[in-house]
Design an enzyme around this catalytic site. Sequence first.
Site, mmCIF file in Angstrom:
data_model
loop_
_atom_site.group_PDB
_atom_site.id
_atom_site.type_symbol
_atom_site.label_atom_id
_atom_site.label_comp_id
_atom_site.label_asym_id
_atom_site.label_seq_id
_atom_site.Cartn_x
_atom_site.Cartn_y
_atom_site.Cartn_z
ATOM 1 N N HIS A 168 -16.830 -34.722 -48.046
ATOM 2 C CA HIS A 168 -18.401 -34.722 -48.497
ATOM 3 C C HIS A 168 -19.192 -35.344 -49.257
ATOM 4 O O HIS A 168 -19.153 -35.031 -50.114
ATOM 5 C CB HIS A 168 -18.642 -33.210 -47.645
ATOM 6 C CG HIS A 168 -20.157 -32.932 -47.532
ATOM 7 N ND1 HIS A 168 -20.353 -32.961 -45.782
ATOM 8 C CD2 HIS A 168 -21.112 -33.267 -47.729
ATOM 9 C CE1 HIS A 168 -21.713 -32.950 -45.583
ATOM 10 N NE2 HIS A 168 -22.256 -32.462 -47.021
ATOM 11 N N ASN A 219 -11.820 -31.645 -48.041
ATOM 12 C CA ASN A 219 -12.982 -32.207 -47.500
ATOM 13 C C ASN A 219 -13.307 -33.376 -48.106
ATOM 14 O O ASN A 219 -13.790 -33.033 -48.961
ATOM 15 C CB ASN A 219 -13.467 -31.505 -46.381
ATOM 16 C CG ASN A 219 -14.651 -32.263 -45.298
ATOM 17 O OD1 ASN A 219 -14.426 -33.015 -44.870
ATOM 18 N ND2 ASN A 219 -15.634 -31.905 -45.569
ATOM 19 N N ASP A 263 -18.542 -26.892 -45.411
ATOM 20 C CA ASP A 263 -18.651 -27.151 -46.412
ATOM 21 C C ASP A 263 -19.121 -26.262 -47.337
ATOM 22 O O ASP A 263 -19.771 -27.000 -48.293
ATOM 23 C CB ASP A 263 -20.558 -28.421 -45.955
ATOM 24 C CG ASP A 263 -19.466 -29.386 -45.194
ATOM 25 O OD1 ASP A 263 -18.887 -30.093 -45.216
ATOM 26 O OD2 ASP A 263 -20.596 -30.584 -44.171
ATOM 27 N N SER A 293 -18.910 -35.423 -52.740
ATOM 28 C CA SER A 293 -17.777 -34.287 -53.052
ATOM 29 C C SER A 293 -16.891 -33.590 -52.316
ATOM 30 O O SER A 293 -16.417 -34.538 -51.377
ATOM 31 C CB SER A 293 -18.315 -32.369 -52.727
ATOM 32 O OG SER A 293 -20.126 -32.888 -53.449
#
Length: 228
Positions: free
Chosen positions: A123, A121, A159, A150
């Site tokens: 972020h 992912n 996260d 990130s």
Amino acid sequence: MSTDNTSRPIKPLRIAVLVSGSGSNLQVLINAMQAGALPIEIVGVISNREDAYALTRAKEANIPVAVLSHVASGKRMGIKTFETHANEQLIAWQPDLIVLAGFMRVLSSSFIDNAPAPMINLHPSLLPVYKGLDTHKRVIQAGERRHGCSIHKVTAELDAGQVLTQAVLNVDINDTTDSLQSRVQKLEHQLLPWTILLLAKNVLSLETVNTSSKTYLPTLPLQLLING
């Protein structure tokens, strides 16, 4: 005769991308794929919004899409229903890597654990700080001097998975939420292809990160420090 294998072609990494919005990071990957700059094949794009411009980008590049958005009554598709259909589609595409790029639904641990490929992912903060939403506004309100984005491995906790890479910038005293968002987005457009390249070349691994047997390697996350 040379035994150097460094020029041996890299098998393209099969990538599926989950999106919710404009898809600017998807476009970066499409451009890199079409230019031969990244050894990837984008095998499909899933959107949880039927109005996401990312779908237009994918269709223009002849990439298969799946829209798992709303039922006829206009109600939002339940997460369980979304995950059932998304998992079926991912199994059909058989990706090596699933990329969440601006995807705005929280996925269940069951979906993550049973996905046919690992997930990463993107972020917009320097994790582990500023998890969740409104990161740029929160960074300015807190008076932070550094910000960035990130890429982390997706786990059941929001996260919170292993951070693989980060791109960092200095917050300007005149930055607004909008200007900071724009600056961080430019970092995202560099960080995502760089990270995927490292994964494709096995420089980074989603299976064995920061193990004691690899102490000679740099500590994760790897960082890009960018003046901008």
